[in-house]
Design a protein around this motif. Sequence first.
Motif, PDB file in Angstrom:
ATOM      1  N   LEU A   1    -126.450  -9.035  -6.477  1.00  0.00           N
ATOM      2  CA  LEU A   1    -127.183  -9.047  -5.215  1.00  0.00           C
ATOM      3  C   LEU A   1    -128.129  -7.862  -5.042  1.00  0.00           C
ATOM      4  CD1 LEU A   1    -124.443 -10.229  -2.688  1.00  0.00           C
ATOM      5  CD2 LEU A   1    -126.384 -11.532  -3.571  1.00  0.00           C
ATOM      6  N   LYS A   2    -127.946  -6.819  -5.822  1.00  0.00           N
ATOM      7  CA  LYS A   2    -128.757  -5.612  -5.646  1.00  0.00           C
ATOM      8  C   LYS A   2    -130.257  -5.816  -5.876  1.00  0.00           C
ATOM      9  CE  LYS A   2    -125.357  -2.053  -5.902  1.00  0.00           C
ATOM     10  NZ  LYS A   2    -124.802  -0.905  -6.560  1.00  0.00           N
TER      11      LYS A   2
ATOM     12  N   ILE B   1    -127.581  -5.698   4.924  1.00  0.00           N
ATOM     13  CA  ILE B   1    -127.523  -5.326   3.503  1.00  0.00           C
ATOM     14  C   ILE B   1    -126.419  -4.300   3.271  1.00  0.00           C
ATOM     15  CG2 ILE B   1    -128.781  -4.179   1.638  1.00  0.00           C
ATOM     16  CD1 ILE B   1    -131.356  -5.306   2.907  1.00  0.00           C
ATOM     17  N   ILE B   2    -126.356  -3.314   4.143  1.00  0.00           N
ATOM     18  CA  ILE B   2    -125.367  -2.244   3.989  1.00  0.00           C
ATOM     19  C   ILE B   2    -123.955  -2.793   4.159  1.00  0.00           C
ATOM     20  CG2 ILE B   2    -124.560  -0.064   4.958  1.00  0.00           C
ATOM     21  CD1 ILE B   2    -127.501   0.467   5.724  1.00  0.00           C
ATOM     22  N   LEU B   3    -123.768  -3.658   5.138  1.00  0.00           N
ATOM     23  CA  LEU B   3    -122.441  -4.224   5.384  1.00  0.00           C
ATOM     24  C   LEU B   3    -121.957  -5.051   4.195  1.00  0.00           C
ATOM     25  CD1 LEU B   3    -120.106  -4.684   7.396  1.00  0.00           C
ATOM     26  CD2 LEU B   3    -121.349  -6.702   8.175  1.00  0.00           C
ATOM     27  N   VAL B   4    -122.818  -5.890   3.649  1.00  0.00           N
ATOM     28  CA  VAL B   4    -122.433  -6.730   2.503  1.00  0.00           C
ATOM     29  C   VAL B   4    -122.089  -5.863   1.297  1.00  0.00           C
ATOM     30  CG1 VAL B   4    -123.319  -8.411   0.832  1.00  0.00           C
ATOM     31  CG2 VAL B   4    -123.676  -8.780   3.274  1.00  0.00           C
ATOM     32  N   HIS B   5    -122.949  -4.881   0.999  1.00  0.00           N
ATOM     33  CA  HIS B   5    -122.683  -4.036  -0.172  1.00  0.00           C
ATOM     34  C   HIS B   5    -121.476  -3.129   0.055  1.00  0.00           C
ATOM     35  CE1 HIS B   5    -125.779  -5.205  -2.941  1.00  0.00           C
ATOM     36  NE2 HIS B   5    -126.650  -5.237  -1.945  1.00  0.00           N
TER      37      HIS B   5
ATOM     38  N   ILE C   1    -124.983   5.870  -2.025  1.00  0.00           N
ATOM     39  CA  ILE C   1    -126.180   5.096  -1.727  1.00  0.00           C
ATOM     40  C   ILE C   1    -126.027   4.370  -0.393  1.00  0.00           C
ATOM     41  CG2 ILE C   1    -127.653   3.207  -2.542  1.00  0.00           C
ATOM     42  CD1 ILE C   1    -127.697   6.042  -4.040  1.00  0.00           C
ATOM     43  N   LEU C   2    -124.841   3.902  -0.093  1.00  0.00           N
ATOM     44  CA  LEU C   2    -124.621   3.264   1.204  1.00  0.00           C
ATOM     45  C   LEU C   2    -124.760   4.273   2.348  1.00  0.00           C
ATOM     46  CD1 LEU C   2    -121.699   0.846   0.319  1.00  0.00           C
ATOM     47  CD2 LEU C   2    -124.103   0.281   0.728  1.00  0.00           C
TER      48      LEU C   2
END
Length: 143
Positions: free
Chosen positions: A89-90, A2-6, A28-29
Amino acid sequence: MIILVHWLLTTWGCLTFGGPYAWANFTILALGVWAVAQRDSIDAISMFLGGLAATILLDIIHISIFYPRVSLTDTARFGAGMAILSLLLKPASCCLVYHMYRERGGFLGPSQEHSAYQTIDSPEVPAGLYASQEGKGYTPQGY
């Protein structure tokens, strides 16, 4: 994941939207990285979940105010598209992070669990308090 995509989508979104958009999303990341590093921490995952939910609203406001309406270059169009994709996507990411939050023992609302810990003010007497003392000839007062 999730972190990588965002992170990737936010980096590309910063091609068009900078400043507050970048600060909000990268902060937030960073909380997400903390949540991954502290696998047992409910605080870390709850702050990440709350931050993701907050950035949904912040991204809607930021994109709607600062969307470039004139002279859209290909780079600006790509950056805006990635920021919008990240926004779309969030909610799914929030669902996944909420699932992780529940796995770590977090809850929203009053807890239904009762621990073995009792406060001094508790009027309840533990079930086995006098069980071991009865065999030794001890009788509680009043019996």
